[in-house]
Design an enzyme around this catalytic site. Structure first.
Site, PDB file in Angstrom:
ATOM      1  CG  ASP D   8      -7.851  20.940  -9.563  1.00 56.27           C
ATOM      2  OD1 ASP D   8      -8.087  21.827  -9.437  1.00 56.27           O
ATOM      3  OD2 ASP D   8      -7.145  20.436  -9.336  1.00 56.27           O
ATOM      4  CG  ASP D  67      -2.772  15.809  -5.062  1.00 61.93           C
ATOM      5  OD1 ASP D  67      -3.278  16.585  -5.955  1.00 61.93           O
ATOM      6  OD2 ASP D  67      -2.524  15.060  -5.357  1.00 61.93           O
ATOM      7  CG  HIS D  68      -0.312  16.411  -8.478  1.00 58.73           C
ATOM      8  ND1 HIS D  68      -0.024  15.415  -9.395  1.00 58.73           N
ATOM      9  CD2 HIS D  68      -1.891  15.990  -9.193  1.00 58.73           C
ATOM     10  CE1 HIS D  68      -0.664  14.739  -9.820  1.00 58.73           C
ATOM     11  NE2 HIS D  68      -2.047  14.735  -9.256  1.00 58.73           N
ATOM     12  CG  HIS D 154      -6.033  20.623  -3.865  1.00 61.31           C
ATOM     13  ND1 HIS D 154      -6.251  20.727  -4.961  1.00 61.31           N
ATOM     14  CD2 HIS D 154      -5.602  19.397  -3.798  1.00 61.31           C
ATOM     15  CE1 HIS D 154      -5.818  19.820  -6.294  1.00 61.31           C
ATOM     16  NE2 HIS D 154      -5.646  18.508  -5.619  1.00 61.31           N
ATOM     17  CG  HIS D 181      -9.439  16.926 -12.222  1.00 60.71           C
ATOM     18  ND1 HIS D 181      -8.326  16.480 -13.311  1.00 60.71           N
ATOM     19  CD2 HIS D 181      -8.669  17.891 -11.315  1.00 60.71           C
ATOM     20  CE1 HIS D 181      -7.360  17.122 -12.851  1.00 60.71           C
ATOM     21  NE2 HIS D 181      -7.045  17.775 -11.991  1.00 60.71           N
TER      22      HIS D 181
END
Ligand SMILES: [Fe+2]
Ligand SMILES: [Fe+2]
Ligand SMILES: [Fe+2]
Ligand SMILES: [Fe+2]
Ligand SMILES: [Fe+2]
Ligand SMILES: [Fe+2]
Ligand SMILES: [Fe+2]
Ligand SMILES: [Fe+2]
Lengths: 272, 272, 272, 272
Positions: D8, D67-68, D154, D181
């Site tokens: 990410d 998800d973003h 993810h 992350h």
């Protein structure tokens, strides 16, 4: 049609309530059909084949289950032999049994019964209940082959339950929630004719923590420590649910009223 | 004492319902005091200072909040100037305001009002509400300095709410839940004298998804995609809550009855 | 001081790895003290008194636990007799045992060991770990009575773990996470001198699902159905953790390096 | 084939790291293709069309999201015009874009890239990722039309990630997690030939709380109160990910090694 739907039967107290009072209650309410959620009938965890038979013999025409559907392992085989039992449409990819069924009343009128699990605040993930319900309701439009249809939406969050009600509005005779074990006081007919109540409540002892004897749940909440297993409370059950009255021609709801019978909660019996 | 407690006021519809009908409702029910949960009064997210004043001027003697307590930032300062507003005891380590307060009726009788947040299925973690309530109730035993005490237990899970009721049984006049925005039909007096209902319901439009206009919530549930912000539904509010009647001497509940006034839900007004 | 910290010992494979290799590993790394997380030592669920003794006899100077602390009921009594075992500070209001302890190396240098549970994505709610750690670290400032201090932060979410690291930065010699059973590759010394790694990883078989034999977890994820109990995978364990080197005078970290020994993961042994 | 996969990209620091160093890193590692997760490239929330173009121009052959995916609304339209961007297979019923794509290296060798979201501990519910991956991998068996295949899983929970690895073992060249992350140190080749690492880590500043400037996250964890918005930390990014080496004939992994470049984390560059 007059359809009695009762929420989660909780352990021995719930079974006894059904065995001793369901037939009387059906008579008093002039119910044509009775559907009962049985997911907690056996010690609060699932429903054995024997207990399912007891509930069916006591006056239930159809049983629904829930997230506890297969906690009792003999249900895995029994459900395939008993077409009057419905497990959630979206329980699992490979679950036995069926997610919807059709039962008939004494006059041959047909009721579709189906069940879906919510996704919010549940103990494990389930696939989208909305598309699952969509497929079933498309196949059974109101005013078609079945005179009425009942959706048991087994879910925790009131937001998801109200959304499910509106999603099915005009497409099912009624959407009634289960799973929280507490009846809600929001019975209404939605704008396009679907009867709705967020939760039917449980058939169990309400001097408890959602039907479980309160000592151990209280210990866990207060101290954070576990000592014993949960076991269902044994006081007299309140049978809790709704009476839905439908128009046989349109499949829409004419009325939906709360039912509370026996036990600690204030009794409520809609006029017959 | 006769205490009216109304659940989460939802946006403009809820505020209008309170402004236009709370005084009438108090009169009809001969309520000595009225407590109102205001956590969603401003657009569904928190409560501004101005809206808090409106609710207090409309007949609320005390306001409670919830997980949305400080969504409107001016409440951070206002709450320290207005002793009639209660935020949850366990909101945060450094929250402004107070977690309990005492209000008096026209005859000088005192009511303790307190609030705690549940820990189950909430959007963020909170510290243990049971020990927080324990400290407050120990300081105000029934039959002591206050004639009655009311606990607003702001929580999602019915299990935690019923446990909170039993935990406070005999120590508070009443424990009433809020947060789900749907009234429950389980009002009862617990074995040691505490009135209990799992949720008061909301003061809002019940043709909605927990008070929000239903289009966007339905889109999100059905498609998984977000388009717009949520905004409160604007139809006439049902004022939902309970009337608790207490014995001034013992502080115990003599009665607890559901109240529903206006809007879509079937009206229910306990006898005055 | 050279402190070896190893993550969650998983079942028989993990115990065997400790029994056969911890002493060798201590020697190779010239570790002055070894701390081992034992919360899954017994079948993956808690740690019996017998297994705790085995780990202590195999070269661990101190054991930490976690959310599974008391899954084995004999630990409830044993922990009060064995000062070298630490359970989380915020496990429960009434948990037996202690949330921090001090152990000494062969030269008499003292290490404070403490543990806290995160609140995010855990199976049940716990009280705020930050204020709990604050109290312990205030009582044992770096450069004071203990030469070094180690925080085992037992949590799921990387956000909460990194926040705990920064919260303790300059106040503890090291903050190392546990609970996810996978070692992270983010070892670093934070700006004010605290060694940090988000997760130590487990001492278990990495051809598995977090240490459990993979057949049943895969069945549950793929089909949604449960058949058998989980049981730990039996392949050779990788011992996973970190070596922290501290300055005895300041209590700050001079170095923190990943350790991986045996089993499937690529071996990594910091220079001695 | 030598495939570089980076986790990410977090805000400006992450974008700058990619813009300044990706081309160099590709050269140093002799990577034939580079795949980059871009779900946090724009202020930590989603990825604008402009930032996606920047990453592609800086040396990424393919971008994955998470998800973003659509936090930045212009991605809703852009993704349909840019075949090198992959959103999760199970993002939503009606999401634009695609859940898998095929990119080619300079020699014309093809890599399938796909992504799925986990269901455990995520902010909203998603449908089953296992059956979604199953369909894609069945359509692209190893040794068939594509020389290699990469799954970006993810997800938060290590259990679900390890299960996804085993589920795809022998059917994909590699399964690498993203979303937490933090890079994990568990790179391995699973028994049937699939390269696996639980998380690639982020391309961002590791003196932070998962890439966000640490002041506000710390405030929220410590005090429970919100003051400001989150914003990405601005220190030099560590580029974090893995280098996967595959056999073009079988599609299996020959090697998988962690990559860390720049910033605070210790550098790791597999031999070229
Ligand atoms: Fe249930
Ligand atoms: Fe149930
Ligand atoms: Fe609310
Ligand atoms: Fe709330
Ligand atoms: Fe754990
Ligand atoms: Fe563990
Ligand atoms: Fe991310
Ligand atoms: Fe993510």
């Amino acid at each position: 049609m007059r359809i009695l739907f009762l929420g989660d039967v909780m352990g021995r107290a719930g079974r006894r309530g059904i065995a001793e009072r369901l037939a009387l209650l059906r008579g008093r309410l002039k119910a044509d059909l009775a559907v009962v959620n049985a997911e907690n009938a056996s010690g609060g965890r699932g429903c054995t084949a024997g207990h399912a038979q007891l509930l069916l013999e006591s006056g239930a025409d159809c049983l629904t289950l829930g997230d506890h559907a297969f906690d009792q392992k003999d249900m895995l085989a029994f459900i395939d032999r008993e077409p009057r039992i419905v497990r959630p449409l979206n329980f699992a990819k490979e679950a036995p049994g069926r997610g919807s069924t059709i039962v008939s009343d004494a006059r041959g009128r047909k009721l579709l019964v189906t069940q879906a699990l919510g996704q919010v605040f549940m103990s494990r993930p389930y696939d989208d209940p909305f598309s699952a319900l969509d497929a079933v309701l498309r196949a059974h439009p109101p005013g078609g082959m079945v005179q009425a249809s009942l959706v048991d939406f087994h879910a925790e969050a009131t937001s998801e339950k109200m959304a499910a009600g509106h999603f099915c509005d005009g497409r099912a005779s009624a959407v009634v929630g289960t799973h929280t074990h507490v009846p809600t006081a929001d019975a209404q007919i939605l704008p396009r004719g679907t009867g709705y109540q967020s939760d039917a409540g449980m058939c169990g002892d309400y001097d408890s923590v959602i039907g479980m004897e309160k000592t151990e749940p209280l210990r866990r909440f207060i101290t954070g420590m576990t000592r014993d297993r949960f076991s269902p409370a044994e006081g007299e059950a309140t049978l809790a649910g709704v009476l839905i009255v439908t128009d046989d021609r349109t499949g829409k709801a004419i009325g939906i009223d709360m039912v509370r019978d026996g036990g600690r909660l204030f009794p409520t019996h809609p006029d017959a």
